[in-house]
Design a protein around this motif. Structure first.
Motif, PDB file in Angstrom:
ATOM      1  N   LYS A   7       0.847  -1.191   0.000  1.00 25.24           N
ATOM      2  CA  LYS A   7       0.000   0.000   0.000  1.00 25.24           C
ATOM      3  C   LYS A   7       0.879   1.236   0.000  1.00 25.24           C
ATOM      4  O   LYS A   7       1.945   1.256   0.594  1.00 25.24           O
ATOM      5  CB  LYS A   7      -0.891   0.023   1.238  1.00 25.24           C
TER       6      LYS A   7
ATOM      7  N   ASN B 169      -6.431   5.751  -5.619  1.00 22.74           N
ATOM      8  CA  ASN B 169      -7.774   5.181  -5.473  1.00 22.74           C
ATOM      9  C   ASN B 169      -8.652   5.929  -4.480  1.00 22.74           C
ATOM     10  O   ASN B 169      -9.853   5.710  -4.430  1.00 22.74           O
ATOM     11  CB  ASN B 169      -7.694   3.731  -4.990  1.00 22.74           C
ATOM     12  N   CYS B 170      -8.031   6.779  -3.631  1.00 20.98           N
ATOM     13  CA  CYS B 170      -8.782   7.428  -2.560  1.00 20.98           C
ATOM     14  C   CYS B 170      -8.071   8.727  -2.175  1.00 20.98           C
ATOM     15  O   CYS B 170      -6.840   8.783  -2.178  1.00 20.98           O
ATOM     16  CB  CYS B 170      -8.858   6.488  -1.358  1.00 20.98           C
TER      17      CYS B 170
ATOM     18  N   VAL C 260      -8.165  11.674   0.919  1.00 24.65           N
ATOM     19  CA  VAL C 260      -8.638  12.093   2.241  1.00 24.65           C
ATOM     20  C   VAL C 260      -7.927  13.397   2.572  1.00 24.65           C
ATOM     21  O   VAL C 260      -6.725  13.524   2.346  1.00 24.65           O
ATOM     22  CB  VAL C 260      -8.334  11.030   3.313  1.00 24.65           C
TER      23      VAL C 260
ATOM     24  N   ALA D  84      -8.357  15.694  -7.786  1.00 20.33           N
ATOM     25  CA  ALA D  84      -9.611  14.963  -7.556  1.00 20.33           C
ATOM     26  C   ALA D  84     -10.544  15.100  -8.758  1.00 20.33           C
ATOM     27  O   ALA D  84     -11.148  14.114  -9.187  1.00 20.33           O
ATOM     28  CB  ALA D  84     -10.288  15.475  -6.285  1.00 20.33           C
TER      29      ALA D  84
ATOM     30  N   LEU E 268     -12.506  11.535  -8.469  1.00 19.06           N
ATOM     31  CA  LEU E 268     -12.604  10.971  -7.120  1.00 19.06           C
ATOM     32  C   LEU E 268     -13.141  12.003  -6.136  1.00 19.06           C
ATOM     33  O   LEU E 268     -12.795  13.186  -6.232  1.00 19.06           O
ATOM     34  CB  LEU E 268     -11.226  10.505  -6.629  1.00 19.06           C
TER      35      LEU E 268
ATOM     36  N   HIS F  25     -12.662  12.929   0.655  1.00 19.78           N
ATOM     37  CA  HIS F  25     -13.209  12.600   1.969  1.00 19.78           C
ATOM     38  C   HIS F  25     -12.521  13.487   3.004  1.00 19.78           C
ATOM     39  O   HIS F  25     -11.293  13.591   3.003  1.00 19.78           O
ATOM     40  CB  HIS F  25     -12.982  11.129   2.304  1.00 19.78           C
TER      41      HIS F  25
ATOM     42  N   GLN G 196      -6.849   4.528   7.049  1.00 17.86           N
ATOM     43  CA  GLN G 196      -6.650   4.449   5.599  1.00 17.86           C
ATOM     44  C   GLN G 196      -6.026   3.113   5.209  1.00 17.86           C
ATOM     45  O   GLN G 196      -6.377   2.533   4.187  1.00 17.86           O
ATOM     46  CB  GLN G 196      -5.773   5.616   5.132  1.00 17.86           C
TER      47      GLN G 196
ATOM     48  N   ARG H   5      -8.527   0.337   4.724  1.00 16.80           N
ATOM     49  CA  ARG H   5      -9.428   0.432   3.573  1.00 16.80           C
ATOM     50  C   ARG H   5      -8.914  -0.465   2.451  1.00 16.80           C
ATOM     51  O   ARG H   5      -7.725  -0.771   2.380  1.00 16.80           O
ATOM     52  CB  ARG H   5      -9.540   1.881   3.105  1.00 16.80           C
TER      53      ARG H   5
ATOM     54  N   GLU I   1      -8.564   0.257  -0.727  1.00 19.26           N
ATOM     55  CA  GLU I   1      -7.787   0.948  -1.757  1.00 19.26           C
ATOM     56  C   GLU I   1      -6.294   0.783  -1.489  1.00 19.26           C
ATOM     57  O   GLU I   1      -5.838   0.828  -0.351  1.00 19.26           O
ATOM     58  CB  GLU I   1      -8.128   2.449  -1.795  1.00 19.26           C
TER      59      GLU I   1
ATOM     60  N   ALA J 123      -3.509   5.851  -1.668  1.00 18.33           N
ATOM     61  CA  ALA J 123      -4.331   6.949  -1.188  1.00 18.33           C
ATOM     62  C   ALA J 123      -3.507   8.222  -1.043  1.00 18.33           C
ATOM     63  O   ALA J 123      -2.303   8.181  -0.786  1.00 18.33           O
ATOM     64  CB  ALA J 123      -4.952   6.595   0.158  1.00 18.33           C
TER      65      ALA J 123
END
Length: 180
Positions: A2, A42-43, A45, A60, A65, A68, A121, A124, A126, A129
């Motif tokens: 990750k 993929n994400c 935050v 984004a 995406l 968050h 995170q 998750r 994904e 991130a």
């Protein structure tokens, strides 16, 4: 493995939560989007502060995406009131993690909330991130994974700044500065 791309926001007009990016900061946000666009993100935050959200908004939008928001990524409050010697207190706070000024948050408290956001995170699904935050909290998160990261490293952070953290499980095995 990750990957988390830990980002400090672009240049802004101040420190308050509603501070907007400067004209230079808006250009930096576009450049940041160009630099990160080819990464398999993929994400996203972010701290809910406007300067953090505005930093990652161009990327984004290009990636389609949502951003968050996580209050745990807000800037650390060193003290409730302005300190003329705030830099001395900040420097001390990297060595004395439990030092807490009136109305403020200790380095350990801030680090723990930042790490909790990172650990969530990591849970998750994904793989890659982006986490957008602020300079002091970013440096404390980095210190958690590399204890040699202290006041001097904080003082060399730029707006924006980007570190790539590679994880196996919850253990960071790589910490690499991408923005120079």
């Amino acid at each position: 493995m990750k990957r988390i791309y830990l980002i400090r926001h672009c240049k802004a007009h101040g420190q308050e939560p509603s501070a907007e990016l400067t004209a230079e900061g808006r250009k930096q946000a576009e450049l940041l989007a160009d630099v990160l666009l080819d990464r398999p993100i993929n994400c996203i935050v972010s701290s809910p502060y406007l300067r953090a959200i505005s930093t990652i908004q161009p990327l984004a939008e290009r990636l389609g995406l949502p951003i968050h928001q996580d209050d745990r990524l807000c800037e650390r409050i060193l003290a409730a009131h302005d300190l003329p010697d705030w830099m001395d207190h900040l420097k001390r706070s990297f060595d004395e993690l439990d030092m807490k000024l009136p109305g403020g948050e200790s380095s350990r408290e801030a680090m723990n909330r930042g790490i909790a956001a990172i650990e969530d995170q990591l849970q998750r699904p994904e793989e890659n991130a982006i986490v957008v935050t602020h300079g002091n909290l970013m440096s404390l998160i980095l210190k958690h994974y590399d204890d040699s990261f202290g006041f001097e490293a904080w003082s060399r952070l730029t707006n924006p700044d980007v570190y790539e953290l590679g994880f196996i499980g919850d253990k960071a095995i790589e910490v690499t500065r991408l923005w120079k």
